[in-house]
Design an enzyme around this catalytic site. Structure first.
Site, PDB file in Angstrom:
ATOM      1  N   GLY A   1       0.801  -1.221   0.000  1.00  0.00           N
ATOM      2  CA  GLY A   1       0.000   0.000   0.000  1.00  0.00           C
ATOM      3  C   GLY A   1       0.832   1.268   0.000  1.00  0.00           C
TER       4      GLY A   1
ATOM      5  CG  ASN B   1       0.441   4.599  -5.207  1.00  0.00           C
ATOM      6  OD1 ASN B   1       0.919   5.683  -5.515  1.00  0.00           O
ATOM      7  ND2 ASN B   1       0.584   3.516  -5.953  1.00  0.00           N
TER       8      ASN B   1
ATOM      9  CG  MET C   1      -3.359  -8.165  -5.615  1.00  0.00           C
ATOM     10  SD  MET C   1      -2.892  -7.165  -7.059  1.00  0.00           S
ATOM     11  CE  MET C   1      -2.658  -8.474  -8.252  1.00  0.00           C
ATOM     12  NE  ARG C   2     -11.240 -11.290  -5.035  1.00  0.00           N
ATOM     13  CZ  ARG C   2     -11.522 -12.373  -5.737  1.00  0.00           C
ATOM     14  NH1 ARG C   2     -10.546 -13.122  -6.220  1.00  0.00           N
ATOM     15  NH2 ARG C   2     -12.770 -12.714  -5.967  1.00  0.00           N
TER      16      ARG C   2
ATOM     17  CG  ASN D   1      -6.840   0.523  -9.296  1.00  0.00           C
ATOM     18  OD1 ASN D   1      -6.098   0.499  -8.316  1.00  0.00           O
ATOM     19  ND2 ASN D   1      -6.738  -0.335 -10.296  1.00  0.00           N
TER      20      ASN D   1
ATOM     21  CG  HIS E   1      -3.177   0.120 -15.108  1.00  0.00           C
ATOM     22  ND1 HIS E   1      -3.269  -1.212 -14.769  1.00  0.00           N
ATOM     23  CD2 HIS E   1      -2.557   0.164 -16.324  1.00  0.00           C
ATOM     24  CE1 HIS E   1      -2.739  -1.944 -15.733  1.00  0.00           C
ATOM     25  NE2 HIS E   1      -2.302  -1.136 -16.694  1.00  0.00           N
TER      26      HIS E   1
END
Length: 537
Positions: free
Chosen positions: A11, A13, A86-87, A102, A104
């Protein structure tokens, strides 16, 4: 704004956002779906409550998401921030939770998969980056993932990151995280915290208020190419390089070829001084020459010929001009070249050279000769200064004062010749470091006082320079330009001692009346421009 963070591993970020609190945003809770996730300990050290909700064997996506919602139910938050969670989330969660973001590690829609860094390297692209986007449902009615809908939500912001030759996936992963995600994610959070965001799910776009394009957009992205490794920076212990912006079509020392290729390359200071010299002579339509030392003019003049202009500029302060930079706004001819090599100079900048001039200049092995081509218009509208942690950006000072702009404030009216000289002095003093005072006669400098912390000291320095360094010049009957108002009459009184008869200054001091009275007592003409022209760097 209160946030809920969700991560499956470290985590980083989320912790960066927690430490920076963009827009005042704070985490109400951090949730993980992994019992061993390091983010839990990191959050607890920051006094952030944590929740762990592990998916059970045989538990469906929707069932797990409902338990996540239940775990978050006791916390008050307005935005969800995912970080390596990771879901794939479905509408079971997204329909009940606030807007979910989110990040990416690629510039979506490019490289949307799990190995964005490796995919970018395999594709051979020169730029990748990261994308902060709104999370939308990427599952079908049975809870199965629809691959093409993953990471396909509206984009909030992106950050480009260059890929360098020899980069490994690990290199790129670290750069994207620390130079990309650590900038973009807090920026996105701040947009929401400041209530500047509208998410249009129908059009799949995000609108950010106040982020429109223009001179000062909400976000600036600059991309420059390294064109040279310099011998060193301002001092020998500092490494330095030159970067070029090829979108700038204005005459520039960055893009100017060095005609005597055998001479040593330009240094950091050479480029800085040459840029200052070139910008100064761009002020004038008439043949103009300037000699710059440590980014300040040692002398400047206009005349009927470029050789005469150079002679007048040099004679202002030939001692300080030693080792300086010469700039001309006309093609350099042999007569001017002979004068230039008569004393030591580092660089010559001009919009062209005659063959005879080059023969003369090339006699000096290490006199660097730059051809900037046709000067044309000044099209680069902004200037910027790097700070530790950011940049200052401002409009370039392109003001040009005319006789009609001047307000005469004294009993004595300036003559036409004095007005011409004051206008020349004003265009020149724009390029002198503050506090700046400039003495001029006709269209040539007589004495320059620069970089003083007291304006009266700058007047004293200009007078001293004229008296001790100028050749064939004096201050009797000269005009004085000041880049900002006189706070007290002492500067005018000191100028009167030097024989100054006319003054151009911005005005605007609370003591203007006292300053004008001093000018009247000394039978000086004084005009106000209404604008100052500070130059602090």
């Amino acid at each position: 704004m209160k946030l809920a963070g969700m991560a499956s591993n470290r985590g980083r970020n989320l912790m960066n956002i927690a430490d920076r609190a963009p827009g005042g945003a704070e985490f109400a809770v951090v949730l993980t779906n992994s019992e061993d996730a390091p983010v839990v300990e990191k959050a607890e050290k920051r006094d952030i409550p944590t929740e762990t909700v592990v998916q059970k064997d045989g538990e469906s996506r929707k069932e797990h998401e409902q338990r996540v919602l239940d775990a978050l139910a006791d916390y008050d938050f307005e935005l969800v921030a995912l970080d390596g969670y990771m879901r794939i989330l479905s509408d079971t969660f997204l329909a009940e939770a606030p807007t979910t973001l989110n990040v990416h590690p690629a510039l979506l829609p490019s490289f949307p998969g799990m190995d964005a860094w490796g995919d970018a390297l395999d594709a051979g692209v020169s730029v990748t980056g990261c994308t902060v986007h709104v999370v939308t449902d990427a599952t079908d009615d049975e809870g199965n993932v629809v691959d093409e809908q993953v990471d396909a939500g509206p984009v909030v912001t992106q950050e480009p990151i260059p890929i360098y030759e020899g980069d490994t996936k690990s290199d790129l992963q670290e750069r994207v995280l620390y130079q990309g995600e650590f900038k973009a994610y807090p920026r996105a959070i701040q947009y929401f915290a400041e209530d500047r965001v509208t998410v249009d799910y129908d059009e799949n776009v995000v609108h950010v208020e106040g982020d429109e394009s223009g001179e000062f957009p909400g976000r600036r992205v600059a991309s420059h190419d390294r064109t040279a490794d310099l011998r060193y920076g301002e001092n020998p212990h500092q490494d330095a390089a030159l970067y070029a912006d090829y979108t700038v079509d204005e005459a520039s020392v960055v893009h100017a070829p060095q005609l005597n290729e055998g001479a040593k390359g330009l240094s950091y200071n050479n480029y800085n001084d040459a840029d200052g010299a070139l910008n100064l002579i761009k002020e004038f339509d008439e043949p103009a020459a300037a000699v710059i030392k440590h980014t300040n003019p040692a002398g400047c003049a206009t005349a009927d010929s470029i050789a005469e202009a150079y002679d007048r500029a040099l004679s202002t302060d030939p001692m300080s001009a030693f080792g300086g930079i010469v700039a001309l706004n006309r093609e350099c001819d042999a007569e001017t070249a002979e004068q230039i090599i008569d004393s030591f100079k580092e660089v010559v900048v001009a919009p062209g050279y005659t063959d005879d001039a080059l023969d003369v200049l090339f006699e000096k092995d290490n006199l660097r000769v730059l051809d900037v081509g046709e000067l044309g218009d000044r099209t680069d509208s902004l200037t910027e200064k790097p700070l530790v942690g950011g940049r200052l950006v401002q409009e370039r000072d392109l003001q040009t004062v005319t006789a009609d702009d001047l307000e005469v404030v004294t009993e004595r009216e300036p003559t036409d010749e004095q007005i011409e000289s004051m206008l020349f002095a004003w265009q020149t003093i724009k390029h002198v470091k503050s506090n700046a005072i400039l003495f001029a006669k006709g269209t040539e400098t007589v004495g320059i006082g620069m970089g003083q912390v007291s304006r009266v000291d700058a007047v004293h320095l200009a007078g001293m320079k004229a008296e001790e360094h100028a050749e064939g010049k004096d201050t009797e009957g000269a005009v004085m330009a000041s880049d900002a108002f006189f706070p007290f009459p002492d500067g005018v009184e000191k100028a009167a001692e030097a024989g100054i008869e006319a003054v151009i200054q911005p005005g605007g001091s609370k003591n203007d009346d006292m300053v004008i009275e001093a000018a009247n007592e000394h039978d000086m003409a004084m005009v106000f421009t209404g604008n100052r022209c500070f130059r602090h760097d």
